[in-house]
Design a protein around this motif. Structure first.
Motif, PDB file in Angstrom:
ATOM      1  N   PHE A  26      -8.859 -24.037  13.395  1.00  0.00           N
ATOM      2  CA  PHE A  26      -8.812 -24.930  14.555  1.00  0.00           C
ATOM      3  C   PHE A  26     -10.121 -24.869  15.336  1.00  0.00           C
ATOM      4  O   PHE A  26     -10.692 -25.899  15.706  1.00  0.00           O
ATOM      5  CB  PHE A  26      -7.629 -24.567  15.451  1.00  0.00           C
ATOM      6  CG  PHE A  26      -7.549 -25.378  16.712  1.00  0.00           C
ATOM      7  CD1 PHE A  26      -7.241 -26.724  16.667  1.00  0.00           C
ATOM      8  CD2 PHE A  26      -7.785 -24.791  17.938  1.00  0.00           C
ATOM      9  CE1 PHE A  26      -7.171 -27.474  17.830  1.00  0.00           C
ATOM     10  CE2 PHE A  26      -7.712 -25.526  19.102  1.00  0.00           C
ATOM     11  CZ  PHE A  26      -7.403 -26.876  19.052  1.00  0.00           C
ATOM     12  N   CYS A  27     -10.610 -23.667  15.563  1.00  0.00           N
ATOM     13  CA  CYS A  27     -11.848 -23.515  16.331  1.00  0.00           C
ATOM     14  C   CYS A  27     -13.048 -24.079  15.573  1.00  0.00           C
ATOM     15  O   CYS A  27     -13.916 -24.724  16.172  1.00  0.00           O
ATOM     16  CB  CYS A  27     -12.069 -22.049  16.687  1.00  0.00           C
ATOM     17  SG  CYS A  27     -10.825 -21.424  17.840  1.00  0.00           S
ATOM     18  N   ILE A  28     -13.092 -23.869  14.290  1.00  0.00           N
ATOM     19  CA  ILE A  28     -14.182 -24.435  13.491  1.00  0.00           C
ATOM     20  C   ILE A  28     -14.090 -25.954  13.471  1.00  0.00           C
ATOM     21  O   ILE A  28     -15.110 -26.650  13.510  1.00  0.00           O
ATOM     22  CB  ILE A  28     -14.171 -23.845  12.064  1.00  0.00           C
ATOM     23  CG1 ILE A  28     -14.578 -22.375  12.099  1.00  0.00           C
ATOM     24  CG2 ILE A  28     -15.095 -24.628  11.140  1.00  0.00           C
ATOM     25  CD1 ILE A  28     -14.432 -21.655  10.777  1.00  0.00           C
ATOM     26  N   SER A  29     -12.871 -26.480  13.454  1.00  0.00           N
ATOM     27  CA  SER A  29     -12.721 -27.935  13.408  1.00  0.00           C
ATOM     28  C   SER A  29     -13.238 -28.604  14.675  1.00  0.00           C
ATOM     29  O   SER A  29     -13.689 -29.753  14.630  1.00  0.00           O
ATOM     30  CB  SER A  29     -11.261 -28.321  13.166  1.00  0.00           C
ATOM     31  OG  SER A  29     -10.482 -28.125  14.321  1.00  0.00           O
ATOM     32  N   VAL A  30     -13.198 -27.900  15.797  1.00  0.00           N
ATOM     33  CA  VAL A  30     -13.759 -28.465  17.030  1.00  0.00           C
ATOM     34  C   VAL A  30     -15.269 -28.633  16.867  1.00  0.00           C
ATOM     35  O   VAL A  30     -15.826 -29.692  17.184  1.00  0.00           O
ATOM     36  CB  VAL A  30     -13.434 -27.577  18.254  1.00  0.00           C
ATOM     37  CG1 VAL A  30     -14.088 -28.137  19.505  1.00  0.00           C
ATOM     38  CG2 VAL A  30     -11.941 -27.450  18.452  1.00  0.00           C
ATOM     39  N   ILE A  31     -15.919 -27.607  16.355  1.00  0.00           N
ATOM     40  CA  ILE A  31     -17.368 -27.680  16.137  1.00  0.00           C
ATOM     41  C   ILE A  31     -17.692 -28.771  15.117  1.00  0.00           C
ATOM     42  O   ILE A  31     -18.643 -29.542  15.295  1.00  0.00           O
ATOM     43  CB  ILE A  31     -17.918 -26.325  15.647  1.00  0.00           C
ATOM     44  CG1 ILE A  31     -17.595 -25.214  16.628  1.00  0.00           C
ATOM     45  CG2 ILE A  31     -19.418 -26.406  15.392  1.00  0.00           C
ATOM     46  CD1 ILE A  31     -18.238 -25.343  17.964  1.00  0.00           C
ATOM     47  N   LEU A  32     -16.910 -28.854  14.055  1.00  0.00           N
ATOM     48  CA  LEU A  32     -17.153 -29.885  13.046  1.00  0.00           C
ATOM     49  C   LEU A  32     -16.958 -31.286  13.613  1.00  0.00           C
ATOM     50  O   LEU A  32     -17.692 -32.210  13.251  1.00  0.00           O
ATOM     51  CB  LEU A  32     -16.237 -29.675  11.835  1.00  0.00           C
ATOM     52  CG  LEU A  32     -16.561 -28.483  10.952  1.00  0.00           C
ATOM     53  CD1 LEU A  32     -15.538 -28.364   9.827  1.00  0.00           C
ATOM     54  CD2 LEU A  32     -17.958 -28.578  10.392  1.00  0.00           C
ATOM     55  N   SER A  33     -15.983 -31.446  14.493  1.00  0.00           N
ATOM     56  CA  SER A  33     -15.772 -32.776  15.077  1.00  0.00           C
ATOM     57  C   SER A  33     -16.945 -33.166  15.972  1.00  0.00           C
ATOM     58  O   SER A  33     -17.345 -34.329  16.007  1.00  0.00           O
ATOM     59  CB  SER A  33     -14.453 -32.833  15.845  1.00  0.00           C
ATOM     60  OG  SER A  33     -14.500 -32.039  17.003  1.00  0.00           O
ATOM     61  N   LEU A  34     -17.524 -32.193  16.676  1.00  0.00           N
ATOM     62  CA  LEU A  34     -18.710 -32.480  17.483  1.00  0.00           C
ATOM     63  C   LEU A  34     -19.920 -32.763  16.591  1.00  0.00           C
ATOM     64  O   LEU A  34     -20.730 -33.651  16.884  1.00  0.00           O
ATOM     65  CB  LEU A  34     -19.005 -31.312  18.427  1.00  0.00           C
ATOM     66  CG  LEU A  34     -17.950 -31.032  19.497  1.00  0.00           C
ATOM     67  CD1 LEU A  34     -18.293 -29.760  20.262  1.00  0.00           C
ATOM     68  CD2 LEU A  34     -17.797 -32.212  20.434  1.00  0.00           C
ATOM     69  N   ALA A  35     -20.037 -32.029  15.504  1.00  0.00           N
ATOM     70  CA  ALA A  35     -21.149 -32.255  14.572  1.00  0.00           C
ATOM     71  C   ALA A  35     -21.024 -33.612  13.887  1.00  0.00           C
ATOM     72  O   ALA A  35     -22.039 -34.236  13.549  1.00  0.00           O
ATOM     73  CB  ALA A  35     -21.196 -31.139  13.537  1.00  0.00           C
ATOM     74  N   THR A  36     -19.809 -34.074  13.709  1.00  0.00           N
ATOM     75  CA  THR A  36     -19.597 -35.380  13.085  1.00  0.00           C
ATOM     76  C   THR A  36     -20.146 -36.501  13.962  1.00  0.00           C
ATOM     77  O   THR A  36     -20.624 -37.513  13.453  1.00  0.00           O
ATOM     78  CB  THR A  36     -18.099 -35.594  12.784  1.00  0.00           C
ATOM     79  OG1 THR A  36     -17.639 -34.524  11.962  1.00  0.00           O
ATOM     80  CG2 THR A  36     -17.856 -36.899  12.066  1.00  0.00           C
ATOM     81  N   ILE A  37     -20.099 -36.303  15.277  1.00  0.00           N
ATOM     82  CA  ILE A  37     -20.709 -37.293  16.178  1.00  0.00           C
ATOM     83  C   ILE A  37     -22.195 -37.428  15.858  1.00  0.00           C
ATOM     84  O   ILE A  37     -22.725 -38.539  15.746  1.00  0.00           O
ATOM     85  CB  ILE A  37     -20.513 -36.900  17.658  1.00  0.00           C
ATOM     86  CG1 ILE A  37     -19.042 -36.947  18.038  1.00  0.00           C
ATOM     87  CG2 ILE A  37     -21.327 -37.821  18.568  1.00  0.00           C
ATOM     88  CD1 ILE A  37     -18.744 -36.397  19.423  1.00  0.00           C
ATOM     89  N   LEU A  38     -22.861 -36.300  15.695  1.00  0.00           N
ATOM     90  CA  LEU A  38     -24.289 -36.334  15.357  1.00  0.00           C
ATOM     91  C   LEU A  38     -24.516 -36.940  13.979  1.00  0.00           C
ATOM     92  O   LEU A  38     -25.460 -37.715  13.781  1.00  0.00           O
ATOM     93  CB  LEU A  38     -24.875 -34.922  15.411  1.00  0.00           C
ATOM     94  CG  LEU A  38     -24.877 -34.249  16.777  1.00  0.00           C
ATOM     95  CD1 LEU A  38     -25.325 -32.808  16.651  1.00  0.00           C
ATOM     96  CD2 LEU A  38     -25.750 -35.015  17.743  1.00  0.00           C
ATOM     97  N   LEU A  39     -23.662 -36.588  13.046  1.00  0.00           N
ATOM     98  CA  LEU A  39     -23.793 -37.106  11.685  1.00  0.00           C
ATOM     99  C   LEU A  39     -23.673 -38.624  11.661  1.00  0.00           C
ATOM    100  O   LEU A  39     -24.504 -39.317  11.066  1.00  0.00           O
ATOM    101  CB  LEU A  39     -22.734 -36.477  10.784  1.00  0.00           C
ATOM    102  CG  LEU A  39     -22.675 -36.972   9.342  1.00  0.00           C
ATOM    103  CD1 LEU A  39     -23.935 -36.564   8.600  1.00  0.00           C
ATOM    104  CD2 LEU A  39     -21.446 -36.425   8.649  1.00  0.00           C
TER     105      LEU A  39
END
Length: 158
Positions: A64-77
């Motif tokens: 869950f915690c990693i998915s938060v970071i990944l969701s923010l990184a997806t914005i950049l992607l």
């Protein structure tokens, strides 16, 4: 986008596929650690049910915690079409949060330190009602990132 699929559906499916990948990877890591520990140390005085419960809880909390970071990184992607920028963000984010927290002494920043949150959850340092603000902020960031990603895709299409 594929015909008939809305932007929100696309972004949600992307998020859930990332989440599933992280969950499976984390479960594989913790499961293999258990198997190798079993062969090295044996099963003396170990309650398998409690251990399995701990593995599942650790997997879900870390994922869950990693998915938060990944969701923010997806914005950049999606915004910059740069997987390099998103990857650098994933690597720098935890360090940046810690550095800013040390410099500013802002106590509210702890709610955005997702890697420490995962560790604190796994070690039972945070439980019950103390987790509520962390979970709400995390869910809010995930929801915002999904909406932002859908809007960025919409703007890029025109």
């Amino acid at each position: 986008l594929t015909a008939g699929v809305s932007r929100i559906t696309f972004v949600l499916s992307k998020y859930f596929s990332q989440l599933l990948t992280v969950i499976l990877g984390t479960m594989l890591y913790l499961g293999s650690t258990f198997v190798f520990s079993f062969f090295k140390y044996g099963m003396d005085n170990i309650q398998v049910g409690a251990l399995a419960q701990d593995i599942v809880f650790a997997t879900l909390s870390v994922s869950f915690c990693i998915s938060v970071i990944l969701s923010l990184a997806t914005i950049l992607l999606i915004s910059f079409n740069s997987s390099i920028l998103a990857t650098i963000f994933i690597a720098i984010y935890p360090m940046l949060i810690q550095i800013i927290a040390l410099i500013t002494k802002w106590s509210g920043l702890k709610y955005f330190d997702f890697f420490s949150l995962a560790q604190n959850m796994a070690l039972n340092d945070l439980a019950g009602e103390a987790l509520i603000p962390y979970i709400l902020i995390s869910l809010g960031l995930i929801a915002c990132s999904i909406v932002i990603n859908a809007q960025v895709i919409k703007r890029k299409e025109f």
